[in-house]
Design an enzyme around this catalytic site. Sequence first.
Site, PDB file in Angstrom:
ATOM      1  N   PRO A   1      -5.336   9.167   4.579  1.00 13.07           N
ATOM      2  CA  PRO A   1      -4.147   8.792   3.815  1.00 13.07           C
ATOM      3  C   PRO A   1      -3.151   7.893   4.547  1.00 13.07           C
ATOM      4  CG  PRO A   1      -4.028  11.104   4.450  1.00 13.07           C
ATOM      5  CD  PRO A   1      -5.378  10.615   4.848  1.00 13.07           C
TER       6      PRO A   1
ATOM      7  N   TYR B   1       6.491   6.128   9.922  1.00 15.47           N
ATOM      8  CA  TYR B   1       5.216   6.556  10.511  1.00 15.47           C
ATOM      9  C   TYR B   1       5.447   6.701  12.013  1.00 15.47           C
ATOM     10  CZ  TYR B   1       2.856   5.132   6.163  1.00 15.47           C
ATOM     11  OH  TYR B   1       2.449   5.009   4.861  1.00 15.47           O
TER      12      TYR B   1
ATOM     13  N   LYS C   1      -3.811   4.184   0.669  1.00 16.89           N
ATOM     14  CA  LYS C   1      -4.697   3.306  -0.102  1.00 16.89           C
ATOM     15  C   LYS C   1      -5.548   3.995  -1.179  1.00 16.89           C
ATOM     16  CE  LYS C   1      -3.640  -0.536   1.754  1.00 16.89           C
ATOM     17  NZ  LYS C   1      -2.379  -0.720   1.082  1.00 16.89           N
TER      18      LYS C   1
ATOM     19  N   HIS D   1      10.271  -0.254  -2.223  1.00 14.16           N
ATOM     20  CA  HIS D   1      10.492  -0.356  -0.776  1.00 14.16           C
ATOM     21  C   HIS D   1      10.082  -1.738  -0.263  1.00 14.16           C
ATOM     22  CE1 HIS D   1      10.580   4.222   0.275  1.00 14.16           C
ATOM     23  NE2 HIS D   1      11.412   3.887  -0.685  1.00 14.16           N
TER      24      HIS D   1
ATOM     25  N   TYR E   1      -0.655  -3.417   4.016  1.00 14.07           N
ATOM     26  CA  TYR E   1       0.064  -2.259   3.475  1.00 14.07           C
ATOM     27  C   TYR E   1       0.474  -2.489   2.019  1.00 14.07           C
ATOM     28  CZ  TYR E   1       2.939   1.922   3.480  1.00 14.07           C
ATOM     29  OH  TYR E   1       3.446   3.167   3.201  1.00 14.07           O
TER      30      TYR E   1
END
Length: 390
Positions: free
Chosen positions: A293, A201, A297, A72, A385
């Site tokens: 979560p 998200y 990580k 991704h 990220y």
Amino acid sequence: MRTDVAIIGAGPAGMLLGHLLLQAGVQAVVIERRDRAYVEGRVRAGVLEQTTVGLLERLGLDERLRREGLVHHGTNLVHDGRMFRVDMHALTGGASVTVYGQQEVMHDLFEAAEARALPVIFDAEETRLHDVTSASPSVVWRREGIETRLDCDFVVGCDGYHGVSRASLPPDVLRTFERVYPFGWLGILADVPPANHELIYANHERGFALASMRSATRSRYYIQCAADETIAAWPDQRFWDELAHRLGPEAGSAVVRGPSFEKTIAPLRSFVTEPMRHGRLFLAGDAAHIVPPTGAKGLNLAAADVAVLSDALVAFYHDGSESGLTGYSDRALARVWKAERFSWWFTGITHRFPEMDGFARRMQVAELAYIEQSRAAQTALAENYVGLPL
Ligand code: RFL
Ligand code: PHB
């Protein structure tokens, strides 16, 4: 029995460490409380950072990952029902993440353990650590009624949040830092195509939602729920309706529904133990720290810990150098705290908190609107990220 390094716990941290040591010619034995099917069956992490992928590559365990993992380049945020994309690849100079489930990682690690003869002892009960501040520690456990003692040079506690290793640090040495969030995540797996080719998200008035996946035909979805919520209160129909609503009109209308075959509620917590070493006992992964979560990580931090620790142990056995071992706790914690900060921050801007008043809500909305407009803010999100350097 005798070995160089005794590893408690055959989760991602323990198995990765075992393989890294084996590859460098350092002997290790992994001692696990549950059986292989249980550890491999736990539905948990889904997103691997590049450093985690690199570690699997270094071990020659990336063949299936390269074939089946989904790379991704971006991720998506929804607020006010609007979706925007963060182009992580462009913002970080070419970094990406790979969607490859923890179950797949564990399968590959266990298969390789058999092929390479890395000893893993399953179903070990009543594991106890002895003399970890001496030069000759040992681990004792019971299996099928028989007690076994393993003498070693070092013990590494990779036994997760509920393990025995952390409890072996004396209370006057151990410092812990914690935030328990007043909500959980209700997660499902369903064999339906994902709503989007990348993760979403979503911040919604009624709570957070996350659209993730395991493959082109398997979706992983989460919604924020009350900490004391019961699964029985969430039949599939209610889950799908709530998910689609929270994802907003664009992503919500792309959700493909189908029967779920897994449904669990996970609590959210931030937790750090200092130090991550006591004498010849080292802690790694969830045994030492927990992140909510939201930032994806947990597994990646476990992998980063054991990458640093295995180098330190290998240097000790190859050159007699103790500097890596001495520096392990500080070096690991420096990275851990940055991931803790990111996970806490990302949770804070995406979730609904019970005590939230109008001001706090508007702060969230303003922060998401700022991220949407600012390349600098998106870059900060993206570089965290995809994972900070080791
Ligand atoms: P684990 O995986 O908990 O493994 C510890 C092992 O130790 C064993 N054990 C013992 N063995 C012997 N004697 C004892 N006394 C023992 N006590 C325990 C246990 O049986 C177990 O097998 O810890 P480890 O290796 O540090 O790995 C950590 C990761 O599993 C964890 O951080 C991630 O799953 C967190 N996580 C995510 N991480 C990511 O990097 N990306 C994600 O996308 C992501 N999503 C998630 C997640 C965790 C979740 N849940 C359910 C907690 C999503 C969820 C919902
Ligand atoms: C998952 O696919 O399980 C997943 C993805 C991203 C997260 C957490 C979990 O932040």
